[in-house]
Design an enzyme around this catalytic site. Structure first.
Site, PDB file in Angstrom:
ATOM      1  N   PHE A   1      36.142 -41.778  -4.585  1.00  0.00           N
ATOM      2  CA  PHE A   1      36.181 -42.358  -5.840  1.00  0.00           C
ATOM      3  C   PHE A   1      37.664 -43.022  -6.422  1.00  0.00           C
ATOM      4  CE2 PHE A   1      38.669 -40.398  -9.338  1.00  0.00           C
ATOM      5  CZ  PHE A   1      39.332 -39.134  -8.682  1.00  0.00           C
ATOM      6  N   LYS A   2      38.734 -42.577  -5.270  1.00  0.00           N
ATOM      7  CA  LYS A   2      40.060 -43.266  -5.768  1.00  0.00           C
ATOM      8  C   LYS A   2      39.976 -44.743  -5.512  1.00  0.00           C
ATOM      9  CE  LYS A   2      42.463 -38.872  -5.087  1.00  0.00           C
ATOM     10  NZ  LYS A   2      41.582 -38.020  -4.763  1.00  0.00           N
TER      11      LYS A   2
END
Ligand SMILES: *Cc1c(COP(=O)(O)O)cnc(C)c1O
Length: 464
Positions: free
Chosen positions: A116-117
């Site tokens: 998700f980063k």
């Protein structure tokens, strides 16, 4: 009150008010605090078209424009958003799928490094480069990584003008996939260093480089770590799009380490988004569960777990939630953070804990429960989830769920990034996605250096 730009203030109250561009380039405020908007932009009140759209790019444009007002134009943001999400492998960017009645997975792993980063870093990198160009400077980003952050930073900053990226990883202590995701970057501005030491050694060298003020100033040393407010701003977006898709307020269950992702949910609420509850889900590193239950914030030793991106000792973004829960009492925050640094322990006043608990619930999941959750989810739904997602799913399964009240679990990594944990749970590793297949034929570029700060500095200087 109408101002030309959205102003930001520090949680510790002793930093001058800053613009979004300043906040983006600085990361940490000069008084050691974290930046927050002086007043939260109100999206619903302003009739902002982005609030109730399921279209990710549209929502991202509206939200980032509200935060970046005065620093970037809507056209600039639209261009950066379009470029940032062009390489995601799902048209919805962050698709929402129902896996059981009223239980949803919000898939945040469709970006270039499958975690998700990417959602925040892909857009942050582009805005960062734009802000630098305007300021007429160059930046040298130096980061230490135990695996995931380094690859997301390289994927976001590789090939951008005015920026050089140096990532230190502990030699032989990251997985093959993690190493290849970093070292096969084709971009000339990306420099990998395999340090003959541990992750802590890498981090110590990075800290020491920042402390060498003359060197730091000369090369424009900077960091894009998880306390940068621009990351929070970009992470608000999927709370809005998921709610728009459901058409009603949801409970969000968030696998939590540094408290950045779940605080983005609080940010969305403060901008006007209706949310039932935010559930902080941790692994055995449960400092956030303990503080919400008992009011005592007490960092301990880090326990390695099957969800390594959540193995933390201090949840740095919690300072933002404390600032809000204390009704923005910067003096109290400053004293409390000094107290915490000295005594390694902080007891929250009852009123602060009560305000936090109005918004946040919490649950802890150990490694055995993580494995069992991957197995159960696969058996019941056919879905393979990664261990970070499983920590949150386990919390959701334990909740007293009511029919018609949607529960959304944030799914933060692709299971193929953690094949060993998945194989332990379901007997076989997950299928390898195309993005990872091509890695194994890539050419690696990496310099191996001894655990010595002066040699690392000389290496950086020789590459600039
Ligand atoms: C970083 C990370 C988290 C934790 O997010 P925070 O914002 O640090 O709370 C959870 N899952 C994965 C896969 C991550 O990479």
């Amino acid at each position: 009150m109408k101002s030309e730009y959205q102003a930001f203030v520090s949680t510790r109250g002793h930093a001058p008010s800053a613009s979004f561009g300043d906040v983006l380039l600085a990361g940490l405020a000069p008084d050691g605090g974290l930046y927050l908007p002086a007043a939260w932009p109100q999206l619903s009140a302003a009739g902002t078209p982005g609030l109730m759209t399921r279209n990710f790019a549209e929502a991202a444009r509206a939200i980032l424009t509200a935060f970046a007002r005065g620093s970037f134009t809507e056209e600039e943001i639209a261009a950066d958003v379009a470029a940032a999400y062009s390489d995601f492998d799902h048209p919805d960017i962050a698709p929402l799928t129902e896996i059981a009645p009223d239980l949803y997975l919000l898939e945040l792993f469709h970006g270039p490094t499958l975690a998700f980063k990417d959602i925040a870093l892909q857009v942050l990198g582009r805005m960062f480069s734009r802000a630098l160009a305007r300021r007429g400077g160059k930046a040298t980003v130096v980061a230490a990584t135990s695996g995931d952050t380094g690859s997301a930073a390289i994927a976001a900053l590789g090939g951008l003008p005015n920026i050089a990226v140096f990532v230190l990883h502990p030699k032989g202590r990251v997985s093959d996939v993690q190493r290849l995701q970093m070292t096969t970057s084709p971009h000339a501005n990306v420099h990998n260093i395999a340090l003959e030491g541990t992750f802590d050694d890498c981090q110590a060298i990075v800290k020491a480089l920042f402390a060498e003020t003359e060197f730091a100033h000369a090369v424009g040393l900077t960091a894009v770590n998880s306390i940068n407010f621009a990351r929070i701003a970009a992470q608000c977006v999927y709370y809005f799009t998921a709610t728009a898709q459901l058409g009603r307020a949801a409970t969000f269950v968030v696998p939590t380490g540094n408290f950045g992702d779940v605080f983005a949910g609080e940010a969305a609420m403060r901008m006007g988004l209706p949310v039932e509850k935010l559930v902080v889900a941790t692994n055995a590193n449960d400092i956030m569960v303990r503080v919400l239950m008992t009011g005592v914030y007490e960092p301990g030793a880090v326990h390695p777990s099957l969800s390594p991106s959540m193995d933390i000792q201090v949840a740095s973004n919690f300072e933002r939630a404390l600032f809000e829960a204390s009704n923005r009492d910067a003096d109290w925050i400053r004293k409390s953070m000094e107290h915490l640094a000295r005594d390694k322990r902080l007891v929250l006043p009852d009123i602060v804990r009560e305000r936090l608990r109005e918004r946040y619930a919490a649950a802890r999941t150990d490694d055995a429960e993580t494995i069992e959750t991957i197995r159960k989810t696969h058996a019941e739904t056919g879905r393979i989830v990664d261990p970070h997602t499983a920590v949150a799913l386990h919390a959701a399964y334990k909740m007293n769920r009511k029919s018609g009240a949607p529960v959304v679990v944030l799914s933060t990594a692709h299971p193929a990034k953690f094949p060993d944990a998945v194989a332990r749970a379901i007997g076989a590793p997950p299928p390898v996605p195309n993005r990872l297949k091509s890695l194994f034929s890539g050419v690696e570029r990496v310099a191996t250096l001894p655990n010595n700060k002066d040699l690392v500095r000389a290496h950086i200087e020789s590459k600039l």
